[in-house]
Write an enzyme that holds these catalytic residues in place. Structure first.
Site, PDB file in Angstrom:
ATOM      1  N   ASN A  17       0.848  -1.206   0.000  1.00 24.29           N
ATOM      2  CA  ASN A  17       0.000   0.000   0.000  1.00 24.29           C
ATOM      3  C   ASN A  17       0.876   1.247   0.000  1.00 24.29           C
ATOM      4  OD1 ASN A  17      -3.116  -0.149   0.242  1.00 24.29           O
ATOM      5  ND2 ASN A  17      -2.398  -1.914   1.382  1.00 24.29           N
ATOM      6  N   ASN A 112      -7.312   5.061   7.278  1.00 25.90           N
ATOM      7  CA  ASN A 112      -6.912   3.660   7.352  1.00 25.90           C
ATOM      8  C   ASN A 112      -7.525   2.906   6.182  1.00 25.90           C
ATOM      9  OD1 ASN A 112      -5.826   1.237   8.609  1.00 25.90           O
ATOM     10  ND2 ASN A 112      -7.945   0.730   9.145  1.00 25.90           N
ATOM     11  N   HIS A 114      -8.851  -0.818   5.057  1.00 26.52           N
ATOM     12  CA  HIS A 114      -9.263  -2.087   5.667  1.00 26.52           C
ATOM     13  C   HIS A 114      -9.734  -3.026   4.548  1.00 26.52           C
ATOM     14  CE1 HIS A 114     -10.558  -4.733   8.900  1.00 26.52           C
ATOM     15  NE2 HIS A 114     -11.651  -4.948   8.195  1.00 26.52           N
ATOM     16  N   ASP A 153     -12.746   4.259  17.824  1.00 29.00           N
ATOM     17  CA  ASP A 153     -13.520   3.034  17.583  1.00 29.00           C
ATOM     18  C   ASP A 153     -12.843   2.265  16.445  1.00 29.00           C
ATOM     19  OD1 ASP A 153     -16.944   2.432  16.370  1.00 29.00           O
ATOM     20  OD2 ASP A 153     -15.339   1.083  17.058  1.00 29.00           O
TER      21      ASP A 153
HETATM   22  C1  GRF Z   1      -3.495  -4.823   3.481  1.00 29.38           C
HETATM   23  O1  GRF Z   1      -4.295  -5.906   3.107  1.00 29.38           O
HETATM   24  C2  GRF Z   1      -4.305  -3.892   4.311  1.00 29.38           C
HETATM   25  O2  GRF Z   1      -5.661  -3.852   3.967  1.00 29.38           O
HETATM   26  C3  GRF Z   1      -4.178  -4.480   5.661  1.00 29.38           C
HETATM   27  O3  GRF Z   1      -2.863  -4.971   5.753  1.00 29.38           O
HETATM   28  C4  GRF Z   1      -2.403  -5.238   4.452  1.00 29.38           C
HETATM   29  C5  GRF Z   1      -1.173  -4.410   4.249  1.00 29.38           C
HETATM   30  O4  GRF Z   1      -0.550  -4.862   3.150  1.00 29.38           O
HETATM   31  N1  GRF Z   1      -4.439  -3.469   6.666  1.00 29.38           N
HETATM   32  P1  GRF Z   1       0.775  -4.081   2.686  1.00 29.38           P
HETATM   33  O5  GRF Z   1       1.740  -4.104   3.838  1.00 29.38           O
HETATM   34  O6  GRF Z   1       0.352  -2.672   2.337  1.00 29.38           O
HETATM   35  O7  GRF Z   1       1.251  -4.854   1.504  1.00 29.38           O
END
Ligand code: GRF
Length: 215
Positions: A17, A112, A114, A153
């Site tokens: 990400n 964030n 998710h 939350d």
């Molecule tokens: C992703 O699937 C994200 O949704 C979750 O953790 C993973 C992170 O993947 N919170 P990366 O480290 O960005 O490859």
């Protein structure tokens, strides 16, 4: 040339990400620059930041002498974010639960990603493969991903963007995660750009997206 939005990224994992955000900033698809990457654990995300020449800081969650509790830990994270004048904080696979001081300091300026369609399959313990396993165990036909503002939350903050992704016959948590991940990358960058354009307006628990050109 308008000043670019200064983004701080918190991550605990492989960093795809983060990499997607870096690539989209470099390609001019996001009017932003990542000014610091912080992790609670030595991980791929820090390695990607170093490779990109971006300040990468490991605040070791296991160092109980320096960080005896979550509040002290988060104060250290906050100090580093403020030292780099971060204007938006992005949690890109960050596995720490936030404490009040950090959430309040970046109220409505922390996002964030998710890997599910919140509010389903979110909250304590719902991270990584646990999310996808729960989706499969329930027999869902559709999953997806959500970008939301962070509140105290866990996974319960106002939703910015969502995208559905089909569950296929025979899916495992790994195959489902892999199908969702590219959509996470696209959605997170889209949300950051909307924030950079000033087009996200919080109205109660809703996030209204203003038309382009309107702020
Ligand atoms: C992703 O699937 C994200 O949704 C979750 O953790 C993973 C992170 O993947 N919170 P990366 O480290 O960005 O490859």
């Amino acid at each position: 040339m308008a000043e670019k939005l200064r983004v701080g990224v918190l991550a605990s994992g492989g960093g795809t990400n983060l990499q997607s955000i870096l690539d989209n900033c470099a390609a001019g698809r996001i009017d932003a620059e990542v000014v610091i990457v912080i992790s609670d654990i030595e991980c791929g995300a820090l390695a990607r930041a170093r490779k990109a020449g971006i300040p990468a800081e490991h605040i070791d969650r296991r160092d109980k002498d320096r960080y005896p509790n979550r509040e002290v830990f988060d104060r250290a994270v906050l100090e580093r974010l403020q030292a780099h004048n971060a204007e938006l904080v992005c949690l890109a696979g960050y596995l720490r639960i936030m404490t009040r001081e950090l959430v309040d300091a970046f109220a409505n300026r922390m996002m964030n990603i998710h890997p599910a369609l919140l509010p389903s399959f979110g909250g304590q313990g719902m991270w990584g493969h646990h999310v996808h396993q729960a989706v499969l165990d329930y027999g869902c036909k559709v999953s997806g991903c959500t970008v939301h503002f962070v509140s105290l939350d866990t996974d319960g903050g106002p939703i910015i963007l969502q995208r559905p992704v089909p569950v296929e016959e025979g899916d495992t948590p790994e195959t489902l995660a892999a199908r969702i991940l590219p959509h996470e990358h696209a959605l997170f960058s889209e949300a950051i750009q909307l924030f950079a354009e000033g087009r996200l307006k919080i109205d109660g628990h809703r996030v209204r997206i203003l038309p382009s050109g309107q702020r």
